[in-house]
Write a protein that holds these residues in place. Structure first.
Motif, PDB file in Angstrom:
ATOM      1  N   ASN A   6      16.465  44.514  35.871  1.00 13.02           N
ATOM      2  CA  ASN A   6      17.186  45.704  36.320  1.00 13.02           C
ATOM      3  C   ASN A   6      18.339  45.307  37.234  1.00 13.02           C
ATOM      4  N   ALA A   7      19.451  46.006  37.088  1.00 12.84           N
ATOM      5  CA  ALA A   7      20.623  45.695  37.912  1.00 12.84           C
ATOM      6  C   ALA A   7      21.351  46.985  38.281  1.00 12.84           C
ATOM      7  N   ASN A   8      21.990  46.958  39.433  1.00  9.40           N
ATOM      8  CA  ASN A   8      22.837  48.084  39.843  1.00  9.40           C
ATOM      9  C   ASN A   8      24.209  47.940  39.200  1.00  9.40           C
ATOM     10  N   TRP A   9      24.775  49.057  38.761  1.00  8.49           N
ATOM     11  CA  TRP A   9      26.140  49.046  38.218  1.00  8.49           C
ATOM     12  C   TRP A   9      27.019  49.869  39.174  1.00  8.49           C
ATOM     13  N   GLU A  10      27.849  49.167  39.950  1.00  9.20           N
ATOM     14  CA  GLU A  10      28.683  49.811  40.963  1.00  9.20           C
ATOM     15  C   GLU A  10      30.033  50.260  40.409  1.00  9.20           C
ATOM     16  N   GLY A  11      30.283  49.974  39.137  1.00  8.31           N
ATOM     17  CA  GLY A  11      31.564  50.332  38.549  1.00  8.31           C
ATOM     18  C   GLY A  11      32.590  49.226  38.748  1.00  8.31           C
ATOM     19  N   VAL A  12      33.582  49.189  37.859  1.00  7.22           N
ATOM     20  CA  VAL A  12      34.614  48.148  37.929  1.00  7.22           C
ATOM     21  C   VAL A  12      35.331  48.200  39.275  1.00  7.22           C
ATOM     22  N   PHE A  13      35.692  49.417  39.727  1.00  7.23           N
ATOM     23  CA  PHE A  13      36.410  49.538  40.997  1.00  7.23           C
ATOM     24  C   PHE A  13      35.559  49.013  42.147  1.00  7.23           C
ATOM     25  N   GLY A  14      34.278  49.401  42.199  1.00  8.29           N
ATOM     26  CA  GLY A  14      33.408  48.982  43.285  1.00  8.29           C
ATOM     27  C   GLY A  14      33.192  47.478  43.309  1.00  8.29           C
ATOM     28  N   ILE A  15      33.004  46.883  42.137  1.00 12.24           N
ATOM     29  CA  ILE A  15      32.758  45.441  42.047  1.00 12.24           C
ATOM     30  C   ILE A  15      33.985  44.657  42.506  1.00 12.24           C
ATOM     31  N   LEU A  16      35.160  45.066  42.002  1.00 17.00           N
ATOM     32  CA  LEU A  16      36.383  44.338  42.357  1.00 17.00           C
ATOM     33  C   LEU A  16      36.758  44.555  43.815  1.00 17.00           C
ATOM     34  N   ARG A  17      36.552  45.785  44.336  1.00 17.16           N
ATOM     35  CA  ARG A  17      36.897  46.055  45.732  1.00 17.16           C
ATOM     36  C   ARG A  17      36.022  45.207  46.664  1.00 17.16           C
ATOM     37  N   LYS A  18      34.721  45.131  46.344  1.00 17.76           N
ATOM     38  CA  LYS A  18      33.811  44.327  47.163  1.00 17.76           C
ATOM     39  C   LYS A  18      34.217  42.845  47.126  1.00 17.76           C
ATOM     40  N   LYS A  19      34.585  42.378  45.944  1.00 19.84           N
ATOM     41  CA  LYS A  19      34.989  40.975  45.816  1.00 19.84           C
ATOM     42  C   LYS A  19      36.263  40.717  46.618  1.00 19.84           C
ATOM     43  N   TYR A  20      37.193  41.670  46.563  1.00 21.27           N
ATOM     44  CA  TYR A  20      38.476  41.516  47.273  1.00 21.27           C
ATOM     45  C   TYR A  20      38.260  41.507  48.789  1.00 21.27           C
ATOM     46  N   GLU A  21      37.367  42.363  49.275  1.00 20.72           N
ATOM     47  CA  GLU A  21      37.149  42.481  50.713  1.00 20.72           C
ATOM     48  C   GLU A  21      36.309  41.338  51.268  1.00 20.72           C
ATOM     49  N   GLN A  22      35.421  40.776  50.448  1.00 18.85           N
ATOM     50  CA  GLN A  22      34.498  39.763  50.954  1.00 18.85           C
ATOM     51  C   GLN A  22      34.984  38.339  50.778  1.00 18.85           C
ATOM     52  N   THR A  23      35.916  38.110  49.856  1.00 18.09           N
ATOM     53  CA  THR A  23      36.358  36.738  49.601  1.00 18.09           C
ATOM     54  C   THR A  23      37.204  36.210  50.758  1.00 18.09           C
ATOM     55  N   GLU A  24      37.103  34.937  51.021  1.00 16.10           N
ATOM     56  CA  GLU A  24      37.954  34.273  52.005  1.00 16.10           C
ATOM     57  C   GLU A  24      39.022  33.424  51.325  1.00 16.10           C
ATOM     58  N   SER A  25      39.040  33.462  50.001  1.00 19.20           N
ATOM     59  CA  SER A  25      40.004  32.668  49.234  1.00 19.20           C
ATOM     60  C   SER A  25      41.285  33.460  49.004  1.00 19.20           C
ATOM     61  N   GLU A  26      42.410  32.918  49.459  1.00 25.62           N
ATOM     62  CA  GLU A  26      43.693  33.579  49.239  1.00 25.62           C
ATOM     63  C   GLU A  26      44.040  33.597  47.746  1.00 25.62           C
ATOM     64  N   TRP A  27      43.592  32.567  47.037  1.00 23.42           N
ATOM     65  CA  TRP A  27      43.882  32.513  45.595  1.00 23.42           C
ATOM     66  C   TRP A  27      43.188  33.666  44.883  1.00 23.42           C
ATOM     67  N   VAL A  28      41.923  33.926  45.232  1.00 20.70           N
ATOM     68  CA  VAL A  28      41.175  35.032  44.612  1.00 20.70           C
ATOM     69  C   VAL A  28      41.852  36.359  44.934  1.00 20.70           C
TER      70      VAL A  28
END
Length: 620
Positions: free
Chosen positions: A377-399
């Protein structure tokens, strides 16, 4: 040497060749010459730089530590300097919160005007929200004819679901015997019918009166009791003649809507500031825009299958879909009843909404490993939610840079780009909110404030008169420098160099300072010739206030309006840096050579006798 001149001795900054000039004070002075001849070196790098340096040195050691050390320009000495103000083309604000209105200080006066003279309105369409004191409420009631029957009601429940037996029991305990529930009168001991699943309005009858002389004291006591019980609200129900229907009037000692209960804080300047947490829209923090992921950038090709490359960030540059996203998207499709192998354009609005914004329930993901299969089982946060979380949490400027290619800046959906909270936008003057004013062009705003005094009450006019005058003066300054087309909410970063310079010029005139030295860098840049006279009149007004105005300029009309002209040259770079000609206009024109020849008309660029004809295929 007298105090009526600024004397520069031995200026050698950049390409200046040890020149000495005398500039009359309190005059409009134009420094002209070829590009690269040393105009800015004299005006900005020598005269302004030394004036600024001396001002900083006059401050305390404590203040100087915050301003930094300023280098002394390469000049023997300068006499007769005033505090210097530079208005150049590089000084436009880079702050995303700066607008034409804030830079010119018009917005500061707008905030004061709306806080003190604006009328709050209910954003739900229930009309104006007014605050009345007990005395004002009593005065209004005492205007009714003698013999009118009155009821003072305290609203304890307004438009909420429930039975509220406890609240009615507390009213009975406090000594009150009647309540009005949904418009019907009951005694507190009655079995009052109330459906717990329907909305109800309950008002306690605090007092019943007949209007007559001498009622003021009792009425005031009853109103105060009702305001206390009704959390600042009271309803006066009155019947002027027997058999007439009862009419209700709602009053509030705070800014609260009597119909829906909407509350807003006391209007004060800070709630109209998009730079303050008290006024800024909480979604965009007062910027008016939000940078969000864009569907059209996320899905460059709507004919591609959902699980095979439709969503660009889920695909490697090689074309292979990233990690486990195909299996997750397949699980989402099974949950929502669509095939993830079909083109994304075939999905319904509801299915696309789940793709973008996610599901509350978990999905069952099936992943194959060789000949086996694993389910989880997995949660589906939606494309916007997944990408926003990745953008806010990453420390990589390249990402971050990689994800930013899928983002666009759009007006904030919560405030529609108006930057303020709903309660701030609900305060109006002549039907306009503060955001409605700032989106106007300067000339339209000027017309609005011209007719505004006739639309205000005597009380509002007494409060607003000074603020309106200050706003109108600044709007006229902007008109006079050819900026009538700019909107007050225009971002300062989007202004051209000439526009930004003329805005600062208008602000300086509004400040009313005298005895200053203003140094301007080609303020006519980007200005239509028909507005040139307006700009020159503005410079003359700055001079007439008692200031020395030094303008680096190539414009002929500005040169002809100058009190004193200085021509540098004769060439550019190492061939310049010398004073070719100087003096009043008449003296300047009598000497030949340099700019004087062009002003006299002895040298000119001839209009071509033959012009090229456009090709017939050239588009119009």
């Amino acid at each position: 040497m007298g105090l009526d001149k600024i004397v520069v001795v031995g200026a050698r900054e950049n390409n200046l060749k040890n020149i000495t000039v005398e500039i009359p004070r309190d005059k409009l002075v134009v420094i002209t010459g070829l590009s690269g001849s040393g105009k800015s070196s004299l005006a900005f790098d020598t005269i302004y730089a030394e004036g600024q340096r001396r001002y900083v040195e006059s401050l305390s050691a404590y203040a100087r530590q915050f301003l930094g050390q300023m280098d002394k320009p390469d000049v023997d000495h300068i006499e007769g300097l005033s505090p210097a103000v530079s208005i150049d083309q590089k000084s436009a604000s880079k702050n995303p919160r700066s607008t034409v209105g804030t830079v010119t200080e018009i917005y500061d006066y707008l905030r004061i005007l709306y806080a003190r003279a604006g009328t709050p309105f209910c954003p739900n369409g229930h009309g104006a929200i007014e605050r009345q004191s007990t005395d004002q409420i009593v005065d209004r009631v005492m205007e009714l004819p003698d013999g009118a029957r009155l009821q003072v009601l305290a609203p304890i429940v307004r438009g909420r679901k429930g039975e509220y037996k406890k609240e009615i029991a507390e009213a009975a305990k406090a000594g009150y015997v009647r309540v009005r529930v949904d418009g019907e009168m009951y005694e507190v001991t009655d079995d009052i019918p109330m459906d717990r699943y329907k909305q109800h309005t309950i008002e306690v009858v605090v007092d019943r009166l007949v209007k007559k002389e001498g009622l003021d004291r009792r009425l005031a006591d009853s109103v105060e009791s009702a305001l206390k019980m009704g959390s600042g609200s009271v309803c006066i129900s009155h019947q002027t003649t027997e058999g007439e229907t009862w009419q209700d009037e709602q009053f509030s000692e705070s800014y609260s809507c009597a119909e829906c209960g909407f509350n807003m804080p006391e209007p004060e300047p800070r709630i109209f500031s998009f730079n303050s947490p008290y006024g800024a829209c909480p979604d965009c923090t007062g910027l008016g825009t939000k940078t969000e992921f864009d569907k059209d950038l996320l899905v460059p090709d709507w004919t591609r299958p959902v699980r095979h490359g439709a969503i660009a960030p889920f695909v490697y540059k090689s074309g292979e879909t990233r990690e486990w996203w195909p299996d997750v998207l397949t699980a989402v499709g099974e949950k929502m009843g669509f095939d993830a192998y079909q083109p994304i354009s075939n999905l319904t609005e509801e299915q696309l909404e789940v793709i973008w914004h996610g599901l509350k329930e978990q999905v069952v993901v099936k992943m194959k490993f060789g000949s086996g299969e694993r389910k989880f089982n997995a949660n589906w946060e939606g494309v916007f939610g997944i990408l926003r979380k990745k953008y806010e949490q990453t420390e990589s400027e390249w990402v971050k840079r990689d994800l930013e290619q899928y983002m666009t800046t759009k007006p904030c959906p919560a405030c529609s780009g108006q930057r303020l909270k709903p309660e701030s936008l609900s305060v109006k003057l002549d039907g306009k909110s503060v955001a409605d004013i700032t989106c106007m062009a300067v000339e339209d705003a000027d017309r609005f404030f011209e007719r505004l005094p006739s639309k205000l009450t005597k009380r509002q006019l007494a409060i607003a008169e000074r603020a309106v005058k200050e706003i109108q003066e600044r709007l006229r300054f902007l008109n006079n420098v050819g900026l009538s087309y700019l909107a007050l909410d225009r971002n300062a970063r989007t202004l051209a160099g000439g526009e930004a310079q003329r805005i600062r010029l208008a602000t300086q005139i509004g400040s009313g300072l005298m005895g200053c030295l203003y140094v301007l860098d080609e303020p006519s840049i980007g200005l239509h010739q028909r507005d040139n006279r307006k700009l020159i009149s503005t410079l003359e007004r700055l001079r007439d206030l008692g200031n020395t105005v030094i303008v680096v300029e190539h414009d002929e009309e500005t040169m002809l309006a100058a009190d004193w002209l200085i021509d540098l040259g004769p060439g550019a770079g190492e061939h310049g840096g010398e004073v070719v000609n100087e003096g009043t206009l008449s003296t300047f024109l009598r000497k030949s050579g340099g700019t004087s020849d062009w002003l006299n008309g002895t040298r000119e660029i001839a209009i071509p006798a033959v012009r090229r004809k456009p090709r017939s295929s050239c588009p119009l």
